[in-house]
Design an enzyme around this catalytic site. Sequence first.
Site, PDB file in Angstrom:
ATOM      1  N   ARG A 235      10.638  13.260  -3.813  1.00  0.00           N
ATOM      2  CA  ARG A 235      10.532  13.067  -2.359  1.00  0.00           C
ATOM      3  C   ARG A 235      11.919  13.178  -1.736  1.00  0.00           C
ATOM      4  NH1 ARG A 235       8.131   7.565  -1.273  1.00  0.00           N
ATOM      5  NH2 ARG A 235       6.176   8.604  -1.816  1.00  0.00           N
TER       6      ARG A 235
ATOM      7  N   ARG B 189      13.977   2.912   3.074  1.00  0.00           N
ATOM      8  CA  ARG B 189      13.356   4.231   2.923  1.00  0.00           C
ATOM      9  C   ARG B 189      13.815   5.167   4.045  1.00  0.00           C
ATOM     10  NH1 ARG B 189       8.678   3.977  -0.418  1.00  0.00           N
ATOM     11  NH2 ARG B 189       9.148   2.474  -2.058  1.00  0.00           N
TER      12      ARG B 189
ATOM     13  N   LYS C 141      10.653  -2.400  -0.647  1.00  0.00           N
ATOM     14  CA  LYS C 141      11.044  -1.344   0.292  1.00  0.00           C
ATOM     15  C   LYS C 141      11.177  -1.894   1.714  1.00  0.00           C
ATOM     16  CE  LYS C 141       6.194   0.050   0.624  1.00  0.00           C
ATOM     17  NZ  LYS C 141       5.227   1.119   0.294  1.00  0.00           N
TER      18      LYS C 141
ATOM     19  N   LYS D 103      11.296  -0.354   5.738  1.00  0.00           N
ATOM     20  CA  LYS D 103      11.042   0.853   6.529  1.00  0.00           C
ATOM     21  C   LYS D 103      11.519   0.680   7.959  1.00  0.00           C
ATOM     22  CE  LYS D 103       7.088   2.394   3.774  1.00  0.00           C
ATOM     23  NZ  LYS D 103       5.656   2.797   3.793  1.00  0.00           N
TER      24      LYS D 103
ATOM     25  N   CYS E 166      -4.016   9.850   2.747  1.00  0.00           N
ATOM     26  CA  CYS E 166      -2.943   9.760   1.755  1.00  0.00           C
ATOM     27  C   CYS E 166      -3.209  10.752   0.620  1.00  0.00           C
ATOM     28  CB  CYS E 166      -2.845   8.337   1.209  1.00  0.00           C
ATOM     29  SG  CYS E 166      -4.212   7.869   0.124  1.00  0.00           S
TER      30      CYS E 166
ATOM     31  N   CYS F 264      -1.746  10.112  -7.721  1.00  0.00           N
ATOM     32  CA  CYS F 264      -1.296   8.757  -7.411  1.00  0.00           C
ATOM     33  C   CYS F 264      -1.888   7.771  -8.407  1.00  0.00           C
ATOM     34  CB  CYS F 264      -1.688   8.364  -5.988  1.00  0.00           C
ATOM     35  SG  CYS F 264      -1.224   6.667  -5.583  1.00  0.00           S
TER      36      CYS F 264
ATOM     37  N   CYS G  78      -6.641   3.668  -1.778  1.00  0.00           N
ATOM     38  CA  CYS G  78      -6.502   2.283  -2.241  1.00  0.00           C
ATOM     39  C   CYS G  78      -6.128   1.434  -1.033  1.00  0.00           C
ATOM     40  CB  CYS G  78      -5.459   2.198  -3.351  1.00  0.00           C
ATOM     41  SG  CYS G  78      -3.743   2.249  -2.762  1.00  0.00           S
TER      42      CYS G  78
ATOM     43  N   CYS H  19      -0.682   3.599   2.721  1.00  0.00           N
ATOM     44  CA  CYS H  19       0.282   4.673   2.967  1.00  0.00           C
ATOM     45  C   CYS H  19      -0.029   5.486   4.219  1.00  0.00           C
ATOM     46  CB  CYS H  19       0.361   5.587   1.742  1.00  0.00           C
ATOM     47  SG  CYS H  19       1.142   4.805   0.309  1.00  0.00           S
TER      48      CYS H  19
END
Length: 580
Positions: free
Chosen positions: A87, A156, A219, A221, A436, A442, A481, A485
């Site tokens: 990424r 991120r 993380k 953001k 996602c 994934c 899930c 995301c």
Amino acid sequence: MVEKSIDRSRDRSQAVSQLNSNEQLKAGSRYLRGSISEGLEDRSTRAVSHDDTLLMKFHGIYMQDDRDQRAERQRRKLEPNHQFMVRLRLPGGIASTGQWLGLDALARRFAERGLRITTRQTIQLHGIRKPQLRACMQAIRDIGLDTIAACGDDSRGVICGFNPSSANVQREVASLARQTSQLLIPKTGAYREIWYGENPPYREQNEDPHYGETYLPRKFKVGYALPPSNDIDVYGQDLGFIAIADGDDLQGFNVVVGGGMGQLDTRDDSYPRLAELIGYVAAERAPDLALTIMGIQRDYGDRVDRHRARFKYTLDRLGMDNFNALLQERWGEALAPAKPYHFTHNGDRPGWQQDSEGLWHATLNIANGRVDGALQDQLQGFAQSFPGYIKLTTNQNLILAGIEPDLVETVQWRLDDLGLLPRLSATLQSAYSMACVALPTCGLAMAESERIMPELLQRFESTKARHGLDEVPITLRITGCPNGCARPYIAEIALTGRAPGLYNLYLGGGFHGERLNRLHASNVSIDQCFALIEPLLARFAAERNGSEHFGDFLLRSGLTTAIKHGSDPQRMIPVVEDKP
């Protein structure tokens, strides 16, 4: 001192052995080096060690395997079909045409599934094999980009919205997003050492002064929004800056903190949360404020229970009054009072838009952000002679930006020649729909998402059309899930994967991303979801007030309830108790 008066969840001098395993790993990693270099040289396996997979996330790399092949390979006593996702760090989603062509070339050389635009307006490359990782990372460097902190327990990629009504404000905010990203990324020499073969001096102490040896608990953001568009879902960010401008003059930012979309369905103390407005900061000070707030999360985030380590939980544990007092102490002054603002839409505006300086921008719809096959060839051909630059969006689309007025007709012809013109006029609903990646790569996905989105979207558009709602946008999101995301928990309609073919259905989020939705039904199939949604759409069509949005109608009609905080138990009590 305020800092001494707050009951911390942990002291920074707490013994490493008392922390969760991820924290122990980071502490002993020599600032994210681990044994990554040795693992890359091991030709006996396609994988790297479990510990190194966790450390490689800080370098922007995930190890994955093809889950469609997992059972068959296990039957044949073969190791999983390991591959890597890389990424990029792309602050604000901006790339030159040369960089786009460079990404296209390295995707063809190293990746197996083209390019994918993510929900944080960057690019992922899927299907890269271990022996090619170093060459791929060096090719990324050679086009002026990198992948540091695109994953991992750090800040991120910093995202930035799009609002062409003021080109100057847009330019200044994009610049501040880049500055913020550069300020907040890890400074360890491990990245250059492992991937570029450089030999920066290793400092056992303080090699990463903003992070320390254990980096962040989870993380973090950061996003910049430009009203009246909330295309980045600013209330879903750990830290959000909402631009306040006077015409073409950027004044500063309203600051919101504590957003986060992830949850675990198996824990009652796990929930999404909307960011809260705490004040206003002058424009030029925004990057430093971001560093200060990130430092509070570094010092106060939960490093024992990893599932409670996100900033939203830190704020709930401290309390907003204590947080604001702590911020004032570290910042040196209180934030100014927030200024008025409003959002009028969410999502990307399709087609052509002209900015305040006369330049044109064209939004191309990219289904699920997937650029491969014929589309990859079309965009490669277009970029070879495109006179502007590329901007990716958090809704996984692509903006052809900065086009001079006298070149618009030429660009239009070129798009037509390459078969890209229909993407300027994609369906209205597609601009407000998101999925996602999910299966097959994934590791967290429990149900399909991206692969079924085209069929799901077509079916949803047909359902809306039957009730005369073709031109009414409704935010629709699906994830494989509960982790969020695709930012499902603020959508008007959202499906989150529970098991193969089964989803939780959430309804009633705010169209502008300003309100959480509520669980409507649990463990239902796609067919059952539509059986539940269609009668509500019929009522919406018949009883709608003016330009009322679907989520607002559900709330006004008593078909759902307002959720003030993600921890509200009512949020996870299904409105429909039994499957239809």
